[in-house]
Scaffold this motif. Structure first.
Motif, PDB file in Angstrom:
ATOM      1  N   LEU A 173      45.585  54.387  38.395  1.00  0.00           N
ATOM      2  CA  LEU A 173      44.395  55.120  37.957  1.00  0.00           C
ATOM      3  C   LEU A 173      44.671  55.870  36.658  1.00  0.00           C
ATOM      4  CD1 LEU A 173      41.515  56.145  38.525  1.00  0.00           C
ATOM      5  CD2 LEU A 173      42.526  58.004  39.847  1.00  0.00           C
ATOM      6  N   CYS A 177      42.705  55.219  33.129  1.00  0.00           N
ATOM      7  CA  CYS A 177      42.017  56.305  32.432  1.00  0.00           C
ATOM      8  C   CYS A 177      42.547  56.469  31.009  1.00  0.00           C
ATOM      9  CB  CYS A 177      42.188  57.614  33.200  1.00  0.00           C
ATOM     10  SG  CYS A 177      41.302  57.677  34.770  1.00  0.00           S
ATOM     11  N   TYR A 220      36.251  56.005  37.819  1.00  0.00           N
ATOM     12  CA  TYR A 220      37.131  55.152  38.609  1.00  0.00           C
ATOM     13  C   TYR A 220      37.298  55.660  40.037  1.00  0.00           C
ATOM     14  CZ  TYR A 220      38.291  52.735  34.279  1.00  0.00           C
ATOM     15  OH  TYR A 220      38.225  52.010  33.123  1.00  0.00           O
ATOM     16  N   GLU A 224      36.446  53.518  43.391  1.00  0.00           N
ATOM     17  CA  GLU A 224      37.426  53.277  44.447  1.00  0.00           C
ATOM     18  C   GLU A 224      36.948  53.796  45.803  1.00  0.00           C
ATOM     19  OE1 GLU A 224      41.192  54.772  43.403  1.00  0.00           O
ATOM     20  OE2 GLU A 224      41.581  53.281  41.869  1.00  0.00           O
TER      21      GLU A 224
END
Length: 228
Positions: A173, A177, A220, A224
């Protein structure tokens, strides 16, 4: 005024080969071979609650060759050698050989010494007036000290795998990002686009990098958390 020495003081002064006298309800200061007891059959009783958590008393027997050692004079006249195994953490296993000279036949004899003739440090004498014993292990060589390591982890296999997956998920993640924030900065650096007209004052801060990181982290995380 006379003062009885504490258990810690006794433990510091004891050395391998010393002969000690233990009385009822006293704590055993070292790993000791039972030479004789107040019982005619050479039996004594040991409470091992501090060692293994069991409250029932365990019988221990004196070595037959020294079961008649009752006084200081008997100790001075006795002669024997104990061949002991090296210290190890197994609480239920001990092997040694007591070599002595038989007073009647004047011959050298051997007698095995097992865990049934051993008093372990940290235990207590119970229901026995006195015990005479020979110190075999002291300090860090005693079984209770050899078993006093770090507490083993009680995590399950699925818990360890889950923790690893969480760390990998966080790293992925963060990488996503970072890449998205860099691309967003590249697009924001362009001039003459519609953003100058329709997106004026939409950024929460003056830092483009921080705005992009927060935005894509939220995007994100939302993706998820959605069910697939």
């Amino acid at each position: 005024m006379l003062r009885r020495p504490s258990m810690a003081e006794v433990e510091r002064k004891l050395e391998v080969g010393d002969v000690v006298l233990l009385r009822d309800n006293e704590q055993v200061p070292a790993d000791i071979v039972v030479l004789s007891t107040s019982d005619p059959d050479g039996v004594c009783y040991l409470e091992t609650k501090n060692l293994d958590g069991e409250t029932n008393l365990k019988p221990r027997r004196a070595v037959n060759a020294t079961s008649r050692v009752l006084t200081e004079g008997d100790i001075e006249r006795s002669a024997f050698v104990l061949d002991s195994e090296p210290p190890h953490p197994n609480l239920y296993l001990y092997n040694g050989v007591l070599r002595f000279q038989d007073q009647t036949s004047n011959q050298l004899k051997d007698e095995p010494v097992t865990i049934n003739e051993i008093l372990l440090r940290g235990c207590s004498i119970r229901n026995t007036a006195w015990v005479i014993g020979l110190v075999v292990f002291t300090g860090k060589d005693t079984k209770i000290m050899l078993n006093g390591g770090d507490t083993p982890s009680k995590q399950s296999k699925i818990e360890k795998e889950t923790n690893f997956n969480v760390v990998v998920n966080f790293v992925v993640l963060l990488a996503m990002c970072t890449v998205s924030a860099v691309l967003n900065g590249v697009f924001d650096s362009r001039t003459g686009t519609s953003a100058a007209l329709f997106e004026v004052g939409s950024d929460p801060s003056s830092s483009n990098a921080l705005n992009a990181m927060v935005t894509f982290a939220y995007v994100y995380l939302s993706v998820e958390s959605a069910p697939i």
